[in-house]
Design an enzyme around this catalytic site. Structure first.
Site: not given
Length: 364
Positions: A332, A329, A40
């Protein structure tokens, strides 16, 4: 025998008539193409196309600082590492590979493509609890199809020349480390050293596959201090880093550096830049003001303690000044952090990038 010679001559004549597209790139481009593999941290929307995956970022508040302020599948308030890396080398962002498969689009692979998948890892089992993800092995499978397409476009020698100058970025491993920490089953089956060894052997085998398919220049970041993510800080009252998890990251990084040295000794014509993501993120956390940050513990987007009890979803609140937060978040980085990472990867000191940085790697 005469018939065979004639057949060969006819076949050779036919081959010579096959049109081959030569590649040319502008002076602004430092490399012909950027191929991205990973999780990600570099996913630019592949997971949007996975029907049975909950590892997605295709909803607000993700993307609030991206052009048009829309969620794109990037796990960020804006751009991610893959975007900034493309900008640095003078290329458009490498598009998500699955966007071509799902829409039957033409495949303009000549500036690269992105295979990264949120929640994926080096090992095939990593991320499966979140539904469909694309593990590294599958990402390389997809690249093999791209390689075939490039051979058809450029011819054998043309493709090899093009690929030998292109950049291959592999940013993965964090989710494997997290999976081991979170799984009592994995910890019962193998020691940390055994698990890390499996990660490194698997990564090595996939790098060798990429080498067979023409890759010669690699960017390989290590795993950052994932134990310092907001999701891990809320595990204790003091909000401190999970040092056991960080120790596993260090163990993996040490093995990775050793593997890269050995691989280079065997495959003389490869070159690589290893980025010490662990040391760099730790330095930011310990001296945030020096990098323009004021918040290193809490997530910008979320709810609860450190904005990490509830992840970044549409009902979550988010900070007004994203540029002073390290984390977007619960796990991340913000766009600001991603930009800083790439600036350091590109032409930073040997303290973080070795044996060479990306600017030097491109010049090799």
């Amino acid at each position: 025998m005469a018939f065979n010679n004639v057949s060969r001559a006819v076949a050779m004549s036919f081959f010579l008539l096959i049109p081959v597209i030569s590649f040319k790139y502008s002076k602004a481009q430092m490399v012909p193409a950027l191929f991205v593999f990973g999780d990600s941290l570099v996913d630019v929307g592949n997971n949007n196309y996975l029907p049975f995956s909950i590892a997605k970022a295709d909803f607000p508040n993700n993307g609030i600082d991206y052009p048009a302020r829309i969620p794109t599948g990037r796990f960020s308030n804006g751009k991610v590492i893959a975007d900034f890396l493309a900008e640095k080398v003078g290329l458009p962002t490498s598009p998500p590979y699955l966007s071509f498969l799902s829409n039957n689009n033409k495949r303009p692979f000549l500036t690269g493509v992105n295979f990264a998948s949120g929640a994926s890892g080096i090992l095939n089992s990593t991320g499966q609890s979140l539904g469909m993800v694309i593990p590294l092995t599958k990402q390389v499978d997809y690249y093999a199809s791209v390689h075939k397409d490039l051979l058809e476009k450029l011819g054998s020698s043309g493709a090899q020349n093009y690929l030998s100058k292109s950049l291959f970025a592999i940013d993965t491993g964090s989710n494997d480390v997290l999976s081991y920490s979170d799984s009592s089953d994995l910890r019962e089956k193998s020691t940390p050293q055994q698990y890390v060894g499996l990660m490194i052997r698997t990564l090595k085998s996939q790098m060798k596959r990429l080498y067979i398919y023409g890759a010669r220049k690699f960017l390989i970041p290590g795993v950052a201090s994932v134990g310092c993510a907001p999701s891990r800080r809320i595990e204790n009252r003091a909000g401190e880093c999970n040092e056991e998890l960080n120790a596993l990251s260090i163990k993996y990084n040490e093995g990775l550096k050793s593997m890269l040295l050995k691989l280079k000794s065997k495959l003389k014509d490869i070159n690589y830049s290893y980025f010490d993501a662990y040391s760099f993120t730790q330095n930011i956390i310990q001296k945030p003001a020096a990098y323009g940050f004021s918040e290193v513990k809490a997530a910008c987007c979320g709810l609860g303690r450190l904005n990490a009890d509830v992840p970044c979803i549409p009902i979550s609140t988010y900070c007004s000044n994203r540029s002073n937060h390290v984390f977007w978040d619960i796990v991340h980085p913000t766009e600001a952090t991603a930009r800083l990472v790439v600036n350091t990867i590109f032409d930073g000191p040997s303290r973080y990038s070795f044996p060479i940085n990306i600017k030097q790697l491109i010049a090799v």
